[in-house]
Design a protein around this motif. Sequence first.
Motif, PDB file in Angstrom:
ATOM      1  N   ASN A  91       6.503   3.020  16.399  1.00 61.35           N
ATOM      2  CA  ASN A  91       6.114   3.832  15.347  1.00 61.35           C
ATOM      3  C   ASN A  91       5.452   2.666  14.413  1.00 61.35           C
ATOM      4  O   ASN A  91       6.089   1.388  14.044  1.00 61.35           O
ATOM      5  CB  ASN A  91       7.357   4.651  14.403  1.00 61.35           C
ATOM      6  CG  ASN A  91       7.985   5.479  16.127  1.00 61.35           C
ATOM      7  OD1 ASN A  91       7.777   5.913  16.763  1.00 61.35           O
ATOM      8  ND2 ASN A  91       9.344   5.619  16.043  1.00 61.35           N
ATOM      9  N   GLY A  92       4.422   3.617  14.063  1.00 63.20           N
ATOM     10  CA  GLY A  92       4.157   2.735  12.357  1.00 63.20           C
ATOM     11  C   GLY A  92       3.221   3.349  12.340  1.00 63.20           C
ATOM     12  O   GLY A  92       2.728   4.039  11.926  1.00 63.20           O
ATOM     13  N   ALA A  93       2.519   1.874  10.556  1.00 65.44           N
ATOM     14  CA  ALA A  93       2.203   3.073   9.636  1.00 65.44           C
ATOM     15  C   ALA A  93       1.188   1.799   8.725  1.00 65.44           C
ATOM     16  O   ALA A  93       1.999   0.889   8.932  1.00 65.44           O
ATOM     17  CB  ALA A  93       2.084   4.225   8.938  1.00 65.44           C
ATOM     18  N   VAL A  94      -0.199   1.857   8.543  1.00 66.62           N
ATOM     19  CA  VAL A  94      -0.286   0.917   7.594  1.00 66.62           C
ATOM     20  C   VAL A  94      -0.862   2.097   6.528  1.00 66.62           C
ATOM     21  O   VAL A  94      -2.467   3.086   6.446  1.00 66.62           O
ATOM     22  CB  VAL A  94      -1.877  -0.002   8.289  1.00 66.62           C
ATOM     23  CG1 VAL A  94      -2.715   1.303   9.107  1.00 66.62           C
ATOM     24  CG2 VAL A  94      -2.148  -0.657   6.924  1.00 66.62           C
ATOM     25  N   THR A  95      -0.714   1.725   5.236  1.00 69.54           N
ATOM     26  CA  THR A  95      -1.533   2.788   3.894  1.00 69.54           C
ATOM     27  C   THR A  95      -2.034   1.821   2.931  1.00 69.54           C
ATOM     28  O   THR A  95      -1.855   0.831   2.883  1.00 69.54           O
ATOM     29  CB  THR A  95      -0.104   2.880   3.417  1.00 69.54           C
ATOM     30  OG1 THR A  95      -0.021   3.593   4.465  1.00 69.54           O
ATOM     31  CG2 THR A  95      -0.493   3.508   1.725  1.00 69.54           C
ATOM     32  N   LEU A  96      -3.552   2.241   2.418  1.00 67.05           N
ATOM     33  CA  LEU A  96      -4.169   1.258   1.304  1.00 67.05           C
ATOM     34  C   LEU A  96      -4.421   2.085   0.310  1.00 67.05           C
ATOM     35  O   LEU A  96      -4.613   3.352   0.456  1.00 67.05           O
ATOM     36  CB  LEU A  96      -5.583   0.768   2.242  1.00 67.05           C
ATOM     37  CG  LEU A  96      -6.294  -0.022   1.089  1.00 67.05           C
ATOM     38  CD1 LEU A  96      -6.191  -1.235   0.301  1.00 67.05           C
ATOM     39  CD2 LEU A  96      -8.339   0.336   1.755  1.00 67.05           C
ATOM     40  N   ASN A  97      -4.114   1.504  -1.061  1.00 65.97           N
ATOM     41  CA  ASN A  97      -4.026   2.168  -2.139  1.00 65.97           C
ATOM     42  C   ASN A  97      -5.218   2.085  -3.132  1.00 65.97           C
ATOM     43  O   ASN A  97      -4.528   0.723  -3.543  1.00 65.97           O
ATOM     44  CB  ASN A  97      -2.727   2.725  -2.674  1.00 65.97           C
ATOM     45  CG  ASN A  97      -1.620   3.769  -1.976  1.00 65.97           C
ATOM     46  OD1 ASN A  97      -2.317   4.920  -1.436  1.00 65.97           O
ATOM     47  ND2 ASN A  97      -0.496   2.923  -2.166  1.00 65.97           N
ATOM     48  N   THR A  98      -5.800   2.990  -4.032  1.00 66.82           N
ATOM     49  CA  THR A  98      -6.185   2.173  -4.817  1.00 66.82           C
ATOM     50  C   THR A  98      -5.924   3.612  -5.893  1.00 66.82           C
ATOM     51  O   THR A  98      -6.405   4.594  -5.462  1.00 66.82           O
ATOM     52  CB  THR A  98      -7.874   1.506  -4.693  1.00 66.82           C
ATOM     53  OG1 THR A  98      -8.177   1.426  -6.061  1.00 66.82           O
ATOM     54  CG2 THR A  98      -8.333   3.219  -4.981  1.00 66.82           C
ATOM     55  N   GLY A  99      -6.071   2.653  -7.458  1.00 66.05           N
ATOM     56  CA  GLY A  99      -5.791   3.802  -7.890  1.00 66.05           C
ATOM     57  C   GLY A  99      -6.088   3.478 -10.084  1.00 66.05           C
ATOM     58  O   GLY A  99      -7.105   2.546 -10.406  1.00 66.05           O
ATOM     59  N   ILE A 100      -6.516   4.886 -10.879  1.00 56.15           N
ATOM     60  CA  ILE A 100      -6.377   3.659 -11.524  1.00 56.15           C
ATOM     61  C   ILE A 100      -4.687   4.343 -12.820  1.00 56.15           C
ATOM     62  O   ILE A 100      -4.385   6.228 -12.557  1.00 56.15           O
ATOM     63  CB  ILE A 100      -8.120   4.799 -12.456  1.00 56.15           C
ATOM     64  CG1 ILE A 100      -8.900   4.762 -11.033  1.00 56.15           C
ATOM     65  CG2 ILE A 100      -8.124   5.288 -14.017  1.00 56.15           C
ATOM     66  CD1 ILE A 100      -9.942   5.562 -11.900  1.00 56.15           C
TER      67      ILE A 100
END
Length: 792
Positions: free
Chosen positions: A238-247
């Motif tokens: 099982n696995g996951a990769v996440t990319l976030n960006t924000g203000i």
Amino acid sequence: MRNSYFFLLLVISVFGINLVTAQAGITTITGKIVENNNGGPIEFATVLVGNSADQKPIVGTTTIEDGSFILETSAPKFYIEVSFIGFTTKRFDNPNIIDGKINLGTVTISEDSQQLDEVVVEGEISQTTFKLDKRIFNVGADLSSTGASALEILNNVPSVNVNIEGQISLRGSQGVQMLINGKPSVIANEQGNALGTLTADMIERIEVITNPSAKYDAEGTSGIINIVLKKEEKKGLNGAVTLNTGIPNNHSIGLSLNRRTEKFNLFSQMGFGRRTFPSDNETENRNLVDDTYISSFGQSDKNETFFNLILGTDYHINDLNVITLSGNFAYEWEKEHSDALFSTFDSGNTQTDAFQRRELTTATNPKYSYELQYKKDFEGNEEQSLLLSATGNLFAKDQSSDFTNTTTFGNGDDMQQQSRTDFSQADYTFKADYTHPWAEKYTIETGTQYQINDVENDFAISDFDGSRFVENPDLTNVFEWTQKVLGVYATTAYESDLWGLKLGVRFEDTDLSTLLQNTNVSNDQKYNNFFPSGHTSYKFSDNLSLQAGYSKRIFRPRMWDLNPFYNIRNNFSIRTGNANLQPEFTDSYELTSIYKIGKVSMNLGVFYRHTEDVVERVVEFENNVSISRPENIGINNTMGVEFNAKYIPTNWLSFTNDFNYSHFTREGDFDGNSFDFKGDQWSTRLTNKLKLPADFDLEFIGHYQSDYRTLQQEISDNLFMDFGARKKILKGKAILSLSVRDVFASRIQESITNQPTFYLRDFSQQGRFVTFGVSFGFGRGEAMEFSGQKHF
């Protein structure tokens, strides 16, 4: 308000864009589902495509308002199944494919209440029951077959809420202790959302404890949630990769992996990111004797770059013995700027002086933790177990600050100051727990725990004398704090099908010492206490159960409560600690009920808490400077009501409400002054979740916190809203998410201290945070959100 509605519509529009790709070998399936009685369309009926060989689901969808649906599959051989709660299920084996298309036409299904009753009787529907000191949520086939993550399953547990960022709260309060199979685990660690790698079919039940028994630390928490996994854990990755960006500035990337083999379960998570926390700040110090006052207005921003790594493994020696070893390493780089304008006014409200105070603070924070556990089960009795564990947490901070005062009005002198902090903290915990059931209905638990906290804080404040910085000996010292707590407990329980009773007692011996090295001022405290507990529950019917509990709790002053270090960010408003602070003791009584009416589940609890040696902050005021420090002042009696309701009218809509009300009576004296008073406080949170067609999820959370008073202060009320949205794509393996915290920028922190000789006001506001994320899951796990939030 109009702009806010436009913003929400824009969000929905953006998330409504579907990814369309042309792929070879794709079969498109269409149709319409209607009722047998009146031919009316059925919205949100489930259409499932399954593998003909192993009968496992491949892909699915739900019908829209007119009962129609469309979905695609690349499987060569499959069956189609149409179902809706309370209706018969229709199955189509080996459907005829014409030019890559299958049109089922109008599919008629009829009500079948007998089938629904059979499902409930067999326990296939998830449900909540009482068991002495805990509530148990059994995960039925309605959830275990969905492929959802543990975070989504927790959202179905009454009184538990998980927002779209993965933060878990219990009855509206965060700070929940998470356990896996009755023990702490890196998977459940607050440093990340690795719970997203656990899927629903791995989970047997979830246990919720709101008033812990003598088995658990006497230190109070907002509750305990224990996730019990099935023993027949499936193998795979099982696995996951996440990319976030924000203000404002909020960027992070996270990777999570969980690999299961016959003997090993390997888990890991890694994250890297950067975040900014801006803040607007206002203060006012008013001397009511001569009517002079000082005010300040300013802004600050805290920038953090962080790295986090979790590694761990479960080694199954055999079916009865497992060893767990895990570790966590984190490193943070901090840089904070602040700029404030301070103004002085005389009794005629005429400005006499003003200066600008600027600050630059930098810090590095390495963090380490490790955990070694051994668990032994016993053949012939799955409830009998022995658990041994050793954990360690180490944290350090190397911080320095530069302050500059520049006169902008009047005849004041410019000034420069510096402060430094060299801080280290080490916490170690050693535990042994043994559970022994006998005669089917009786259970004995016993165990011991030894905890060590060791802190050293070397701090200094220096003033510039025109040529160099000179340390101020009154504000420079090395503070040492050591605390050792030995605990021993025993509980015994009787439980039948309808009624149960659990009694226990815990003994804790505390040895605490503090030392200021430079001035050789020490304070040693040694005390030991018994902490009894009692819990009982009674099941009146499948829809009504009652639970009553009592426990004695303790609050030991933390390091920052004891540390006399001065924060000089604002020289007119100073916070410090008190090395002579004593612990609080609380007797906690609670009566709780679970009641189900159709699609509504409710938890209603009433409580009474009696606390002695209450810790409150006391403000002293002299020369327009306020100094706040904690003191033990009197007793507090609190009566209150806690209400939680979850209403799920359809499989696409749910409402959850948390409501807390308390009335308190304070009695106490300090420096010959009486501080007796009464007060009320209440808060509520309403969460609305919508599952829309095309795999959209929307979440609206409204918060309200009433105003209330403390010993000297009035805390202002708070009303704000959070919003979240996400869309699953690529058959649920990828997620697009949007999170908006404090949508209307209305969340504030304001306190007012109104005393006979002085008036203080402290106000701050951070504003709106917007984060967009993309997550991709692989193996058997769903995509998950890695929030990249700061953890202390």
